[in-house]
Design a protein around this motif. Structure first.
Motif, short mmCIF file in Angstrom:
data_model
loop_
_atom_site.label_atom_id
_atom_site.label_comp_id
_atom_site.label_asym_id
_atom_site.label_seq_id
_atom_site.Cartn_x
_atom_site.Cartn_y
_atom_site.Cartn_z
N ALA A 20 1.07 -1.26 0.28
CA ALA A 20 -0.04 0.03 -0.28
C ALA A 20 0.87 1.44 -0.28
O ALA A 20 0.29 2.48 -0.07
CB ALA A 20 -0.90 0.32 1.05
N ARG A 21 1.82 1.07 0.84
CA ARG A 21 2.39 2.14 0.98
C ARG A 21 3.50 3.10 -0.44
O ARG A 21 4.30 3.32 -0.97
CB ARG A 21 4.14 2.44 1.95
N GLY A 23 1.89 1.92 -3.54
CA GLY A 23 1.86 2.99 -4.71
C GLY A 23 1.19 4.50 -4.11
O GLY A 23 0.88 4.89 -5.06
N ARG A 24 1.89 4.78 -2.82
CA ARG A 24 1.95 6.17 -3.40
C ARG A 24 3.33 6.74 -2.50
O ARG A 24 4.13 7.99 -2.90
CB ARG A 24 0.89 6.63 -1.66
N ALA A 25 4.44 5.87 -3.15
CA ALA A 25 5.61 6.02 -2.96
C ALA A 25 6.17 6.72 -4.66
O ALA A 25 5.95 6.57 -5.29
CB ALA A 25 6.81 4.58 -2.79
N ARG A 26 8.00 7.55 -3.89
CA ARG A 26 8.21 8.31 -5.21
C ARG A 26 9.50 8.05 -5.31
O ARG A 26 10.08 7.51 -4.22
CB ARG A 26 7.66 9.42 -4.67
N GLU A 36 8.01 4.35 -13.08
CA GLU A 36 7.07 3.64 -13.04
C GLU A 36 6.95 2.08 -12.98
O GLU A 36 6.64 0.71 -12.19
CB GLU A 36 5.67 3.89 -13.64
N ARG A 39 8.20 0.62 -10.28
CA ARG A 39 7.13 0.02 -8.93
C ARG A 39 6.71 -1.39 -9.31
O ARG A 39 6.07 -2.00 -8.63
CB ARG A 39 6.45 1.35 -8.81
N ASP A 43 7.16 -3.95 -6.54
CA ASP A 43 5.27 -4.70 -6.61
C ASP A 43 5.27 -5.99 -6.51
O ASP A 43 5.03 -7.42 -6.12
CB ASP A 43 4.13 -3.91 -6.65
N ASP A 201 11.39 5.31 0.20
CA ASP A 201 10.30 6.01 0.65
C ASP A 201 8.90 5.63 1.63
O ASP A 201 8.62 5.36 2.08
CB ASP A 201 9.53 6.67 -0.52
#
Length: 253
Positions: A20-21, A23-26, A36, A39, A43, A201
């Protein structure tokens, strides 16, 4: 290893929470497309770890130490090598051709804590022996000065594993301060930086994700520094990872 802070409200307590984190991380500084891609890779790794019942503590520690970034970059590197792009088919790299190990600029390359520990463990038994600087003042201290072979080859970090050249002449010129074309990094190094930045992040407020300079780490290690001293000497400021990511976006296409 990296210090894990006790759990508090709002901090992940399981792998689903890490996802979940994520998904918002940069990956700060990294171009969005590469962020992306990193990510998606990270993931998928977390999803697999969760489905296999891996320990949350182990997964969290691998994110914090940068071991996850190293392992995933190794995986994408294998995929690149399997596809045999032109750069690999035309590679001029050979044993003992160590011009890429002459470190005129920067700090020898950014490495993770997990990699720094591995390098120190492999190199510290060689402390006090002649090193690469006996061949060239600016050479990496992990080199053998006579053979110009890496003395910690099996434990070398991602930055070393990702470097590639199609021109020995270009490497020789660049080792003397030139700017010749013909050398660069495999694409998996971009994955490495992106995943590492995302890991930082994700772990924000929970663990410190630190990076280190390879040149300083090898230098102090061959001079006899213990692990704690070597890590302290080679540790980067927090901003270094973001700057490394930003350099990707500023590089010519």
């Amino acid at each position: 290893m990296s210090k894990i802070k006790p759990g508090r409200s709002g901090r992940p307590t399981d792998i689903s929470g890490l996802r979940a984190r994520l998904g918002r991380a940069r990956a700060r500084g990294m171009p969005r497309g590469l962020e992306e891609r990193g990510r998606r890779i990270l993931d998928a790794w977390l999803t697999t770890a969760e489905s296999q019942g891996q320990s949350f503590t182990t997964v969290r520690a691998e994110l914090a130490s940068g071991e996850a970034a190293r392992k995933l970059a190794a995986m994408t590197g294998e995929q690149i090598r399997a596809s045999q792009p032109d750069e690999l088919r035309n590679a001029a790299c050979t044993s003992g051709c160590a011009f890429c190990c002459i470190l005129l600029e920067g700090d020898g390359g950014l490495i993770t804590e997990a990699e720094a520990r591995r390098v120190h463990a492999a190199l510290s038994p060689l402390a006090g022996q002649p090193d690469g600087r006996a061949w060239n003042t600016h050479a990496c201290a992990a080199l053998d000065p006579d053979t110009r072979m890496c003395r910690i080859y099996d434990d070398r970090p991602t930055v070393c594993r990702s470097f590639l050249s199609v021109s020995v002449e270009a490497c020789m010129e660049n080792a003397e301060g030139g700017d010749a074309d013909g050398s660069g990094m495999l694409g998996n190094h971009l994955d490495y930086l992106s995943i590492l930045a995302l890991s930082r992040d994700v772990m924000k407020g929970t663990a410190l994700v630190t990076t280190y300079g390879l040149e300083e780490l090898t230098r102090v290690t061959v001079e006899g520094a213990d692990l704690a001293t070597a890590l302290k000497a080679a540790r980067h400021p927090t901003s270094e990872l973001e700057h490394s990511c930003a350099d990707i976006g500023n590089s010519p296409s």
